[in-house]
Design a protein around this motif. Structure first.
Motif, short mmCIF file in Angstrom:
data_model
loop_
_atom_site.label_atom_id
_atom_site.label_comp_id
_atom_site.label_asym_id
_atom_site.label_seq_id
_atom_site.Cartn_x
_atom_site.Cartn_y
_atom_site.Cartn_z
N LEU A 203 0.55 -1.23 -0.05
CA LEU A 203 -0.10 -0.02 0.03
C LEU A 203 0.80 1.15 -0.05
CD1 LEU A 203 -2.74 -0.81 2.57
CD2 LEU A 203 -2.98 -0.95 0.11
N PRO A 204 0.30 2.17 -0.44
CA PRO A 204 1.18 3.41 -0.49
C PRO A 204 1.48 3.91 0.90
CG PRO A 204 -0.77 3.85 -2.06
CD PRO A 204 -0.79 2.40 -1.30
N SER A 205 0.61 3.64 2.19
CA SER A 205 0.90 3.98 3.26
C SER A 205 2.02 3.17 3.98
CB SER A 205 -0.55 3.68 4.17
OG SER A 205 -0.87 2.44 4.02
N SER A 206 2.48 2.37 3.36
CA SER A 206 3.69 1.57 3.82
C SER A 206 4.95 2.63 4.11
CB SER A 206 4.13 0.51 2.99
OG SER A 206 5.32 -0.15 3.32
N PRO A 207 5.29 2.25 5.64
CA PRO A 207 6.32 3.41 5.65
C PRO A 207 7.99 2.74 5.51
CG PRO A 207 6.03 1.92 7.76
CD PRO A 207 5.01 1.51 6.66
N ILE A 208 7.70 1.81 4.74
CA ILE A 208 8.99 1.05 4.16
C ILE A 208 9.48 1.40 2.88
CG2 ILE A 208 10.26 -1.12 3.88
CD1 ILE A 208 9.51 -0.60 6.91
#
Length: 211
Positions: A203-208
Protein backbone atom coordinates in the motif's frame (compact mmCIF):
# COMPACT_ATOMS: atom_id res chain seq x y z
CA UNK A 1 2.08 -24.51 -6.36
CA UNK A 2 1.08 -23.16 -9.77
CA UNK A 3 -2.43 -21.80 -9.97
CA UNK A 4 -4.15 -20.93 -13.19
CA UNK A 5 -5.24 -17.30 -13.58
CA UNK A 6 -8.88 -16.76 -12.63
CA UNK A 7 -10.98 -15.22 -15.36
CA UNK A 8 -14.20 -13.36 -14.66
CA UNK A 9 -17.03 -15.74 -13.79
CA UNK A 10 -15.04 -18.94 -14.39
CA UNK A 11 -15.08 -20.47 -10.88
CA UNK A 12 -17.65 -23.20 -10.33
CA UNK A 13 -17.99 -23.15 -6.54
CA UNK A 14 -19.13 -26.13 -4.48
CA UNK A 15 -20.83 -26.06 -1.08
CA UNK A 16 -18.75 -27.72 1.65
CA UNK A 17 -18.83 -28.22 5.43
CA UNK A 18 -15.28 -27.57 6.72
CA UNK A 19 -14.50 -28.57 10.30
CA UNK A 20 -12.78 -25.22 10.98
CA UNK A 21 -12.66 -21.81 9.31
CA UNK A 22 -9.01 -20.96 9.95
CA UNK A 23 -8.44 -19.48 6.52
CA UNK A 24 -4.95 -18.28 7.42
CA UNK A 25 -3.97 -16.27 10.50
CA UNK A 26 -0.70 -15.77 12.37
CA UNK A 27 0.05 -18.37 15.02
CA UNK A 28 1.34 -16.94 18.29
CA UNK A 29 2.39 -17.85 21.80
CA UNK A 30 0.61 -16.17 24.69
CA UNK A 31 2.11 -16.04 28.18
CA UNK A 32 0.08 -15.36 31.31
CA UNK A 33 0.77 -15.64 35.03
CA UNK A 34 -0.47 -18.59 37.10
CA UNK A 35 -1.93 -18.16 40.58
CA UNK A 36 1.41 -19.23 42.07
CA UNK A 37 3.37 -16.66 40.03
CA UNK A 38 4.80 -19.10 37.49
CA UNK A 39 4.26 -18.48 33.76
CA UNK A 40 1.83 -20.36 31.55
CA UNK A 41 2.69 -20.65 27.87
CA UNK A 42 0.05 -21.50 25.26
CA UNK A 43 -0.26 -21.53 21.46
CA UNK A 44 -3.14 -19.70 19.79
CA UNK A 45 -4.13 -18.48 16.34
CA UNK A 46 -7.20 -16.24 16.65
CA UNK A 47 -5.66 -12.79 16.40
CA UNK A 48 -6.14 -9.38 14.87
CA UNK A 49 -5.06 -5.88 15.79
CA UNK A 50 -6.34 -2.34 15.33
CA UNK A 51 -3.92 0.34 16.35
CA UNK A 52 -2.42 -0.68 19.69
CA UNK A 53 -5.37 -2.90 20.62
CA UNK A 54 -4.95 -6.64 20.19
CA UNK A 55 -8.05 -8.83 19.87
CA UNK A 56 -7.44 -12.45 20.84
CA UNK A 57 -9.77 -15.44 20.75
CA UNK A 58 -9.03 -17.57 23.83
CA UNK A 59 -10.74 -20.81 24.92
CA UNK A 60 -12.78 -20.28 28.08
CA UNK A 61 -11.77 -23.51 29.82
CA UNK A 62 -8.01 -23.10 29.39
CA UNK A 63 -5.42 -21.87 31.86
CA UNK A 64 -4.77 -18.76 29.76
CA UNK A 65 -8.31 -17.45 30.23
CA UNK A 66 -8.29 -18.29 33.93
CA UNK A 67 -5.00 -16.48 34.45
CA UNK A 68 -5.76 -13.34 32.46
CA UNK A 69 -9.10 -12.84 34.19
CA UNK A 70 -7.22 -12.85 37.51
CA UNK A 71 -4.03 -11.03 36.47
CA UNK A 72 -4.38 -9.00 33.24
CA UNK A 73 -0.70 -8.84 32.30
CA UNK A 74 0.26 -10.97 29.30
CA UNK A 75 2.64 -11.18 26.39
CA UNK A 76 1.95 -12.10 22.77
CA UNK A 77 4.94 -13.61 21.00
CA UNK A 78 5.21 -14.44 17.30
CA UNK A 79 7.39 -17.41 16.27
CA UNK A 80 9.19 -17.50 12.95
CA UNK A 81 8.41 -20.16 10.39
CA UNK A 82 11.28 -22.39 11.49
CA UNK A 83 9.84 -22.59 15.02
CA UNK A 84 6.59 -24.33 14.10
CA UNK A 85 7.61 -27.49 15.96
CA UNK A 86 7.51 -25.59 19.26
CA UNK A 87 3.85 -24.77 18.65
CA UNK A 88 3.17 -28.35 17.65
CA UNK A 89 4.75 -29.65 20.87
CA UNK A 90 2.41 -27.42 22.92
CA UNK A 91 -0.76 -28.37 21.06
CA UNK A 92 -1.62 -31.25 23.40
CA UNK A 93 -0.50 -29.66 26.69
CA UNK A 94 -2.57 -27.66 29.17
CA UNK A 95 -1.75 -25.80 32.35
CA UNK A 96 -5.16 -26.66 33.84
CA UNK A 97 -5.21 -29.21 36.64
CA UNK A 98 -7.24 -31.27 36.59
CA UNK A 99 -7.54 -31.33 32.81
CA UNK A 100 -11.06 -30.17 31.79
CA UNK A 101 -13.27 -33.10 30.80
CA UNK A 102 -13.70 -31.80 27.25
CA UNK A 103 -9.90 -31.86 26.78
CA UNK A 104 -9.11 -35.09 28.62
CA UNK A 105 -8.79 -37.29 25.51
CA UNK A 106 -6.32 -35.04 23.73
CA UNK A 107 -4.52 -33.00 26.40
CA UNK A 108 -2.27 -33.75 29.35
CA UNK A 109 -1.33 -31.43 32.20
CA UNK A 110 2.12 -29.85 31.95
CA UNK A 111 3.16 -27.25 34.54
CA UNK A 112 6.38 -26.21 32.74
CA UNK A 113 5.46 -25.68 29.12
CA UNK A 114 8.50 -23.52 28.39
CA UNK A 115 10.77 -26.51 29.04
CA UNK A 116 8.42 -28.86 27.19
CA UNK A 117 8.65 -26.69 24.08
CA UNK A 118 12.38 -26.03 24.39
CA UNK A 119 11.78 -22.30 24.84
CA UNK A 120 13.10 -19.69 27.27
CA UNK A 121 11.17 -17.28 29.50
CA UNK A 122 12.55 -13.74 29.15
CA UNK A 123 11.60 -11.06 31.73
CA UNK A 124 9.32 -8.31 30.46
CA UNK A 125 9.85 -4.62 31.14
CA UNK A 126 6.36 -3.34 32.02
CA UNK A 127 4.16 -6.40 32.62
CA UNK A 128 4.42 -9.36 34.99
CA UNK A 129 4.19 -12.07 32.31
CA UNK A 130 7.51 -13.00 30.68
CA UNK A 131 8.22 -13.00 26.97
CA UNK A 132 9.43 -15.89 24.79
CA UNK A 133 13.11 -15.19 24.18
CA UNK A 134 13.31 -17.13 20.92
CA UNK A 135 10.50 -15.14 19.24
CA UNK A 136 11.69 -12.31 17.03
CA UNK A 137 8.57 -10.21 17.66
CA UNK A 138 7.10 -9.77 21.13
CA UNK A 139 4.28 -7.61 22.54
CA UNK A 140 3.90 -6.78 26.22
CA UNK A 141 0.21 -6.17 26.79
CA UNK A 142 -2.50 -5.80 29.40
CA UNK A 143 -6.04 -7.13 29.16
CA UNK A 144 -8.62 -4.33 29.16
CA UNK A 145 -11.80 -6.25 28.41
CA UNK A 146 -12.88 -9.88 28.16
CA UNK A 147 -16.14 -10.61 26.35
CA UNK A 148 -17.60 -14.13 26.58
CA UNK A 149 -18.79 -15.71 23.33
CA UNK A 150 -22.46 -16.42 22.66
CA UNK A 151 -22.00 -20.11 23.49
CA UNK A 152 -19.58 -19.53 26.36
CA UNK A 153 -16.79 -21.60 24.83
CA UNK A 154 -14.29 -18.77 24.37
CA UNK A 155 -13.51 -15.16 25.23
CA UNK A 156 -12.67 -12.21 23.04
CA UNK A 157 -9.77 -10.57 24.82
CA UNK A 158 -9.04 -6.94 24.09
CA UNK A 159 -5.50 -6.28 25.25
CA UNK A 160 -3.55 -3.07 24.83
CA UNK A 161 0.02 -3.42 23.56
CA UNK A 162 2.23 -1.47 25.94
CA UNK A 163 5.64 -2.29 24.53
CA UNK A 164 6.91 -3.93 21.34
CA UNK A 165 10.22 -5.78 21.11
CA UNK A 166 11.78 -6.88 17.83
CA UNK A 167 14.92 -8.59 16.61
CA UNK A 168 16.95 -5.83 14.88
CA UNK A 169 17.31 -8.17 11.91
CA UNK A 170 13.62 -7.64 11.03
CA UNK A 171 13.59 -3.86 11.60
CA UNK A 172 14.02 -1.34 8.80
CA UNK A 173 16.81 0.94 9.99
CA UNK A 174 15.55 4.02 8.18
CA UNK A 175 11.97 3.99 9.50
CA UNK A 176 12.34 1.95 12.71
CA UNK A 177 9.39 -0.18 11.55
CA UNK A 178 9.08 -3.92 11.00
CA UNK A 179 10.27 -4.74 7.50
CA UNK A 180 7.80 -7.40 6.27
CA UNK A 181 10.32 -8.56 3.68
CA UNK A 182 12.58 -9.73 6.52
CA UNK A 183 9.85 -11.10 8.77
CA UNK A 184 8.74 -14.72 8.37
CA UNK A 185 5.79 -15.44 10.70
CA UNK A 186 4.00 -18.77 10.96
CA UNK A 187 0.65 -18.78 9.19
CA UNK A 188 -1.94 -21.25 10.51
CA UNK A 189 -4.40 -22.37 7.85
CA UNK A 190 -6.96 -25.18 8.29
CA UNK A 191 -4.76 -26.81 10.98
CA UNK A 192 -1.60 -26.67 8.86
CA UNK A 193 1.45 -24.46 9.39
CA UNK A 194 2.86 -22.41 6.53
CA UNK A 195 5.59 -19.88 5.95
CA UNK A 196 4.70 -16.66 4.24
CA UNK A 197 4.88 -16.69 0.46
CA UNK A 198 6.23 -14.16 -2.01
CA UNK A 199 5.45 -10.47 -1.75
CA UNK A 200 2.71 -9.44 -4.16
CA UNK A 201 2.50 -5.69 -3.59
CA UNK A 202 2.12 -2.98 -0.98
CA UNK A 203 0.00 0.00 0.00
CA UNK A 204 1.13 3.60 -0.51
CA UNK A 205 0.85 4.06 3.26
CA UNK A 206 3.67 1.57 3.91
CA UNK A 207 6.51 3.29 5.85
CA UNK A 208 9.08 0.97 4.31
CA UNK A 209 10.95 2.52 1.38
CA UNK A 210 10.70 0.48 -1.78
CA UNK A 211 13.97 -0.41 -3.43
Amino acid sequence: MNERPIEHGTIEHVTIEPEVLYVGTPAFLIVTVNDDGTPNLAPASSYWALGRMLVLGIEADGQTAHNALQQPDLTVNFPSGDQWRALHSLSSLTGRHPVPEAKAKRYRHEPDKFSAAGLTAQPSEVVAAPRVAECRLQFEARLERATPSADGSYYLFEARALRVHADPAIVDAASGQIDPRRWDPIVYSFRHFFRRGEELGWLPSSPIERG
